[in-house]
Design a protein around this motif. Structure first.
Motif, PDB file in Angstrom:
ATOM      1  N   LEU A  12       1.127   3.940  -2.970  1.00  0.00           N
ATOM      2  CA  LEU A  12       0.829   5.303  -2.542  1.00  0.00           C
ATOM      3  C   LEU A  12       1.750   6.423  -3.011  1.00  0.00           C
ATOM      4  CD1 LEU A  12      -1.528   7.132  -1.416  1.00  0.00           C
ATOM      5  CD2 LEU A  12      -0.134   6.893   0.809  1.00  0.00           C
ATOM      6  N   GLY A  17      -3.499   1.777  -3.561  1.00  0.00           N
ATOM      7  CA  GLY A  17      -2.504   1.834  -2.519  1.00  0.00           C
ATOM      8  C   GLY A  17      -3.412   2.213  -1.316  1.00  0.00           C
ATOM      9  N   ALA A  18      -4.516   3.247  -1.319  1.00  0.00           N
ATOM     10  CA  ALA A  18      -5.348   3.515  -0.518  1.00  0.00           C
ATOM     11  C   ALA A  18      -6.355   2.298   0.153  1.00  0.00           C
ATOM     12  CB  ALA A  18      -6.347   4.835  -0.680  1.00  0.00           C
ATOM     13  N   GLY A  77       2.250   6.493  -6.801  1.00  0.00           N
ATOM     14  CA  GLY A  77       0.975   7.407  -7.502  1.00  0.00           C
ATOM     15  C   GLY A  77       1.637   8.977  -7.284  1.00  0.00           C
ATOM     16  N   LEU A  78       2.119   9.141  -5.742  1.00  0.00           N
ATOM     17  CA  LEU A  78       2.203  10.765  -5.411  1.00  0.00           C
ATOM     18  C   LEU A  78       3.348  11.503  -6.450  1.00  0.00           C
ATOM     19  CD1 LEU A  78       1.864  10.677  -1.610  1.00  0.00           C
ATOM     20  CD2 LEU A  78       0.380  11.551  -3.048  1.00  0.00           C
ATOM     21  N   GLY A 106       0.700  -1.205   0.002  1.00  0.00           N
ATOM     22  CA  GLY A 106       0.010  -0.020  -0.148  1.00  0.00           C
ATOM     23  C   GLY A 106       0.686   1.260  -0.271  1.00  0.00           C
ATOM     24  N   LEU A 107       1.892   1.315   0.614  1.00  0.00           N
ATOM     25  CA  LEU A 107       2.717   2.455   0.848  1.00  0.00           C
ATOM     26  C   LEU A 107       3.691   2.545  -0.323  1.00  0.00           C
ATOM     27  CD1 LEU A 107       3.943   2.138   4.676  1.00  0.00           C
ATOM     28  CD2 LEU A 107       2.642   3.997   3.644  1.00  0.00           C
ATOM     29  N   LEU A 140      -2.914   5.345  -6.708  1.00  0.00           N
ATOM     30  CA  LEU A 140      -3.433   6.069  -5.598  1.00  0.00           C
ATOM     31  C   LEU A 140      -4.523   5.008  -4.993  1.00  0.00           C
ATOM     32  CD1 LEU A 140      -3.124   9.702  -6.454  1.00  0.00           C
ATOM     33  CD2 LEU A 140      -1.686   8.479  -5.017  1.00  0.00           C
ATOM     34  N   LEU A 167       5.674  12.907  -0.007  1.00  0.00           N
ATOM     35  CA  LEU A 167       4.289  13.460  -0.605  1.00  0.00           C
ATOM     36  C   LEU A 167       4.477  15.222  -0.984  1.00  0.00           C
ATOM     37  CD1 LEU A 167       1.252  13.287  -0.520  1.00  0.00           C
ATOM     38  CD2 LEU A 167       1.151  13.840   1.920  1.00  0.00           C
ATOM     39  N   VAL A 209       6.929   9.391   4.560  1.00  0.00           N
ATOM     40  CA  VAL A 209       5.583   9.680   3.463  1.00  0.00           C
ATOM     41  C   VAL A 209       5.499  11.268   3.277  1.00  0.00           C
ATOM     42  CG1 VAL A 209       3.274   9.411   3.068  1.00  0.00           C
ATOM     43  CG2 VAL A 209       4.704   7.469   3.718  1.00  0.00           C
TER      44      VAL A 209
END
Length: 482
Positions: A229, A253-254, A232-233, A225-226, A250, A424, A420
């Protein structure tokens, strides 16, 4: 007739003696903080050197971001897993092994002759960071009992980590201009070797009395997931938020991170016990930390754009300009532990956030002439102090009230939040700048985009501080401070 008790003079109790660190604790502190400083330098040292690295190894402009992204994916994706692994194999062992990998991967990066070798080195550096940072923090929090000494140690840790980000920018520009971008890697090797040589005799290992089992379903879910995520970011910053690749990464991952909650509820030996995830201090402490790292690291990115694209600064001059921010973060870190001890972590977070938000907001006034550098230096100094107060408050809050056996987990969560947040911030603020400027890359357009992103950055800091003030309540404060 008065009684003797009523006439006897009332004397105040003697003040409690100041708690001092032992000689061994000072050695542990110096070694662990040195390692964390190196990790922070390693994250930012290549930022201002990216164009030189790309030219030297043949990276295309579109693929240049992967030098930073490959590191961030590994560092953020595996931090929580390695925080738990530290509880299994021993924090000292994982810390030392991680430093060995960091030194070897840095040597590999410095010797790289192709993009593939360099990216492999960056992934290995990210994995080493994911191991060393939570293990080092857990060793730090278990070496100092909850209270003034731990608050002081975490304050110094936060100060040196933020100073490391700034020093990395300065060193990156200096080494690239005077020697070669390869020295941005080589500089890590002797530091890592020194830490590895000293760690066995200086650090006392800490691990739970019982060795818990590794929650493989939980580890796979949260790590995947991380990774998705963060991927995706970073893709959002490169190609936009609405592209199929970005949206798919995203959303999946979420979904995996939501699924992680349900996996942990049913696990016999969960990676993150649900009772910890329900602790208000853990949830809101980490939320505060996320905002603190998102905003400050992305502000450095925004101001790098301003200094180089609007004012025409060189990489070295840009790095030196951020030295004032580094001084502010060091001062904030030194004040942070005392502020938490006197006022409580909740008030420290709110005050630090308000100071950072006000300082950041003033940067909206920046113009195209060189004279605006004075405002930039003053605002980044003050904002650096405020940001570090938030970070120290976050670290104390997120690791307090938990047993030594849970410190690897707590510091793993805190480190994951940090990584993160660092990852991010830049793509989010980059997307705001791009949306504002479009295809116009002139100084005026860049300044307009930076100003818009700075305004969003300031609002985000203020909102985070106020929410922490509301939801943390007394849980994030010391009992004596409220």
């Amino acid at each position: 007739m008065s009684t003797s008790s009523s006439t006897a003079p009332v004397t105040a109790p003697p003040p409690a003696p100041a708690v001092r660190m032992t000689g061994r604790q000072k050695l542990v502190l110096v070694l662990l903080l040195g390692a964390q400083f190196m990790i922070a330098v390693d994250f930012s040292i290549l930022n201002v050197a990216l164009p030189a690295v790309g030219e030297g190894l043949g990276f295309s402009l579109a693929h240049l971001q992967w030098i930073a992204t490959s590191f961030a994916l590994a560092a953020a994706g595996f931090t929580l897993l390695f925080g738990r692994v530290a509880d299994l194999v021993g924090r000292k062992r994982l810390f030392t092994g991680g430093m060995v990998v960091l030194g070897l991967s840095s040597a590999l990066g410095g010797l790289a002759t192709s993009p593939e070798v360099l990216l492999t080195a960056r992934v290995l550096q990210g994995l080493a960071t994911a191991a060393v940072t939570p293990a080092g923090l857990a060793l730090l929090t278990t070496a100092f009992k909850e209270g003034p000494l731990r608050e002081r140690a975490l304050g110094l840790n936060g100060a040196l980590m933020s100073a490391g980000f700034t020093a990395g920018a300065i060193l990156g520009g200096l080494l690239t201009d005077l020697l070669s971008w390869r020295w941005a890697f080589f500089i890590n090797v002797p530091v890592a070797a020194l830490v590895v040589a000293l760690a066995p005799s200086v650090i006392t290992d800490s691990r739970p009395a019982g060795r818990p089992k590794l929650d493989l379903p939980g580890a796979a879910t949260v790590t995947s997931g991380l990774l998705l995520l963060v991927y995706g970011l970073t893709q959002a910053g490169e190609s936009g938020w609405t592209t199929p690749t970005t949206l798919a990464a995203l959303l999946v991952g979420a979904a995996l991170l939501v699924g992680f909650w349900f996996v942990e509820k049913r696990a016999a030996a969960p990676l993150v016990p649900v009772h910890i995830l329900r602790r208000r201090s853990v949830v809101w402490g980490n939320a505060t930390g996320l905002i603190a790292f998102v905003t400050e690291t992305s502000l450095v990115f925004l101001l790098t754009l301003y200094l180089q694209e609007v004012l025409g600064y060189s990489p070295l001059a840009t790095g030196l300009a951020f030295g004032v921010l580094g001084i502010g973060t060091v001062i904030g870190g030194m004040l942070g532990g005392r502020a938490v001890g006197r006022f409580g972590s909740r008030r420290t977070i709110v005050t630090g956030g308000a100071v950072q938000a006000a300082a950041t907001l003033s940067l909206v006034a920046l113009g195209t002439s060189g004279g605006w550098i004075s405002l930039l230096l003053a605002a980044t100094f003050v904002g650096g102090v405020g940001n570090m107060l938030m970070i120290v408050g976050f670290m104390v809050t997120a690791t307090s009230g938990l047993s030594d056996g849970e410190q690897g987990l707590a510091t793993g969560l805190a480190t994951m939040t940090q990584q993160v947040g660092i990852t991010l911030g830049i793509p989010v603020m980059s997307a705001i700048v791009t949306a504002r400027t479009g295809t116009d890359t002139g100084p005026g357009a860049v300044l307009s985009g930076v100003s818009t992103a700075v305004l969003v950055n300031s609002a985000l800091v203020l909102a985070g501080a106020l929410l922490a003030g509301v939801f943390l309540g007394r849980s994030g404060s010391r009992a004596s401070a409220g």
